[in-house]
Design an enzyme around this catalytic site. Structure first.
Site, PDB file in Angstrom:
ATOM      1  N   GLU A  43       0.826  -1.292  -0.309  1.00 43.85           N
ATOM      2  CA  GLU A  43      -0.061  -0.111  -0.076  1.00 43.85           C
ATOM      3  C   GLU A  43       0.917   1.244  -0.107  1.00 43.85           C
ATOM      4  OE1 GLU A  43      -3.162  -2.194   3.044  1.00 43.85           O
ATOM      5  OE2 GLU A  43      -2.284  -0.422   3.516  1.00 43.85           O
TER       6      GLU A  43
ATOM      7  N   LYS B 115       2.456   4.553   1.088  1.00 44.47           N
ATOM      8  CA  LYS B 115       2.666   5.098   2.314  1.00 44.47           C
ATOM      9  C   LYS B 115       2.691   7.012   2.047  1.00 44.47           C
ATOM     10  CE  LYS B 115       5.863   5.360   6.422  1.00 44.47           C
ATOM     11  NZ  LYS B 115       5.290   6.805   6.674  1.00 44.47           N
TER      12      LYS B 115
ATOM     13  N   ARG C  68      -2.208  10.037  16.136  1.00 47.76           N
ATOM     14  CA  ARG C  68      -1.367   8.751  16.528  1.00 47.76           C
ATOM     15  C   ARG C  68      -1.083   8.732  18.121  1.00 47.76           C
ATOM     16  NH1 ARG C  68       2.968   7.767  13.348  1.00 47.76           N
ATOM     17  NH2 ARG C  68       4.048   6.622  14.947  1.00 47.76           N
TER      18      ARG C  68
ATOM     19  N   GLU D 270      -4.738   7.863   7.187  1.00 51.48           N
ATOM     20  CA  GLU D 270      -3.966   9.240   7.296  1.00 51.48           C
ATOM     21  C   GLU D 270      -4.769  10.167   6.831  1.00 51.48           C
ATOM     22  OE1 GLU D 270       0.058   9.375   6.493  1.00 51.48           O
ATOM     23  OE2 GLU D 270       0.224   7.191   6.298  1.00 51.48           O
TER      24      GLU D 270
ATOM     25  N   ARG E  62       5.078  -3.061  17.410  1.00 51.93           N
ATOM     26  CA  ARG E  62       5.841  -3.060  16.132  1.00 51.93           C
ATOM     27  C   ARG E  62       6.618  -4.353  15.716  1.00 51.93           C
ATOM     28  NH1 ARG E  62       8.136   1.691  13.863  1.00 51.93           N
ATOM     29  NH2 ARG E  62       8.389   2.813  16.049  1.00 51.93           N
TER      30      ARG E  62
END
Length: 507
Positions: free
Chosen positions: A209, A211, A231, A260, A366
């Site tokens: 995808e 960014k 965020r 976003e 992460r």
């Protein structure tokens, strides 16, 4: 509990590199706290007081600090109540009243407590009490499984309240913490790779995808009520009416979306990141229109999707927000992944994120399931100091000192920062004027040529690599560093680590 006890524990944690010793010290502290002290104490330790920012800067704080008290008398509740009072102040005369309250309070604090209070007020806790370590300490103190505590913290977005529930509630109550529309959750994070093909080798079949060069948002809708979070889980709904309008048009009643937002120019290309961030940093509406793009869906109409594979989530996302989906393709072919990456760059975006098609949504973590790919090395570092310029930059703060996070204290104080270089490149006249004003507001001390600042400002730096160097304590120096942008949307705790940069030596 006396505040002095909390300060002593923070100092103990900061003075050891042993994770086990940190957990032991923090767990012992947690078991001694009263129920109503737990959430505030945890917030103080991780630099995230429940009241948020209370309008106190370095200059105001320095002017309010007087002679310290000889003996400790303040409690954890006292400091929590102080923050409540400061947060409630507004309007004419509030600055003077804030200084008076601070002077009265700090006069009752010992020297050690004054230092601790200053770091709490400024959001600069460098005790090494990282949230992961404290999460383990909560699990030990409460005798609860670590996974249960971590999941509750991620889904509630509040480690202090998670600690209170773990220590005072039942195991069933802790496990019952789940998604709640309107309450933000910690976002899933991505690892890094040098190319889309390398990322695909890690993930297997994946959604590749774009960014976007935008700002991350989390959108919650319940009926006609919409809330938008950053965020860092800050509520910015009132600043993004464009996003709210889009969310209200979606064919759902309840939904949580991850994505976003950015502004586009007349040709559909992304405008500079700073134009997007200008809408995050001020209450006044701007002419810039922000468009949301969504890449994940966490909940829809009573159904939680966190534990569903990405393939299922993407199908729901297409149904709910098809025209507002971030572009991308599902593939297991490295050549296809590289093609999407080239198209993203050609469209003016940062690169791509490669996401394993069977991955679950790991809130706040992460891992290797999501991997971001950018065409150049860019890292988020923290400004430690700034030097006065010369020539046409005379009278302006120009050359910035850059630090990487050192969470384990391998090259200095645990939880602190280690300097890795300087740069004055990439700074426009507008940025020079901004940083001259901004860094003097968070000044700690100065010499004739340098202003040392609180390590709270994150800047995105592009580099060609790193090289071994004895000039800086981390043993490396940045090569051809230049400023891309300041990251108003990131905390210093999210900056890249010294070990991440040192990894470039091995590459």
């Amino acid at each position: 509990m006396l505040l002095d006890t909390l300060v002593t524990t923070a100092e103990t944690v900061a003075s050891t590199r042993s994770r086990l010793a940190k957990v032991d010290a923090l767990a012992a502290l947690l078991t001694r706290l009263e129920p109503d002290e737990i959430a505030p104490a945890v917030g103080f330790l991780v630099g995230k007081a429940r009241q948020g920012r209370v309008g106190v800067g370095w200059r105001g704080l320095a002017g309010a600090m007087g002679e310290p008290a000889a003996e400790a008398s303040l409690t954890v509740d006292d400091l929590d109540a102080l923050l409540d009072r400061l947060a409630a102040l507004s309007g004419s005369g509030s600055a003077g009243e804030r200084n008076r309250i601070l002077r009265d309070f700090t006069a009752r604090a010992t020297a050690r407590e004054q230092d601790f209070i200053a770091r709490v007020l400024l959001g600069e806790m460098r005790t090494g009490a990282l949230e992961g370590v404290l999460t383990d300490a909560i699990a030990r103190a409460a005798d609860r499984p670590g996974d249960s505590v971590r999941r509750a913290a991620m889904l509630s977005g509040n480690l202090g309240e998670t600690a209170r529930l773990a220590l005072t509630g039942t195991a069933e109550e802790l496990d019952a913490v789940g998604l709640l529309v309107g309450r933000p959750v910690l976002p899933m994070l991505a690892a890094s790779a040098p190319s889309a093909a390398d990322a695909l080798a890690t993930t297997g079949e994946a959604s590749v995808e774009y960014k976007l060069d935008g700002a991350r948002i989390q959108v919650h809708r319940h009926g006609d009520e919409v809330r938008v979070f950053t965020r860092n889980l800050a509520d910015i709904t009132h600043r993004l009416p464009d996003v709210v309008e889009v969310a209200r048009r979606l064919p759902v009643r309840d939904v949580i979306l991850d994505g976003e937002t950015l502004s586009l120019d007349e040709d559909g290309a992304p405008r500079p990141f700073q134009e997007t961030m200008s809408r995050f940093g001020a209450d006044a509406l701007r002419e810039t229109v922000l468009r949301p793009w969504f890449f994940d869906i966490l909940h829809v109409d009573g159904r939680d999707l966190l534990d569903e594979p990405l393939s299922t989530r993407l199908a729901e996302l297409e149904r709910v927000a098809g025209e507002h989906r971030i572009p991308g393709e599902v593939t297991a072919d490295p050549e296809e992944a590289e093609r999407v990456s080239r198209e993203a760059i050609a469209a003016g975006q940062e690169g791509v994120v490669v996401k394993a098609i069977d991955s679950l949504y790991a809130a706040g973590r992460r891992g290797s399931s999501w991997v971001k790919v950018k065409p150049v090395h860019t890292y988020d570092l923290v400004v430690l100091a700034v030097e006065w310029g010369s020539g046409r930059r005379q009278g302006l703060l120009s050359n910035i000192h850059l630090g990487a996070r050192d969470p384990e204290g391998a090259f200095g104080e645990p939880g602190g920062f280690v300097m890795v270089g300087k740069t004055f490149k990439g700074l426009t006249d507008k940025l020079l004027a901004w940083q001259t004003e901004h860094f003097q507001e968070i000044e700690v001390r100065r010499t004739a040529g340098t202003v040392w600042v609180a390590p709270t400002t994150v800047v995105e730096i592009a580099i060609d690599g790193v090289q071994r160097s004895s000039r800086y304590p981390g043993g490396i120096a940045l090569r051809f560093a230049r400023v891309k942008r300041y990251r108003d949307d990131k905390d210093a705790a999210e900056a890249d680590t010294i070990e991440t940069l040192r990894g470039l030596l091995r590459e």
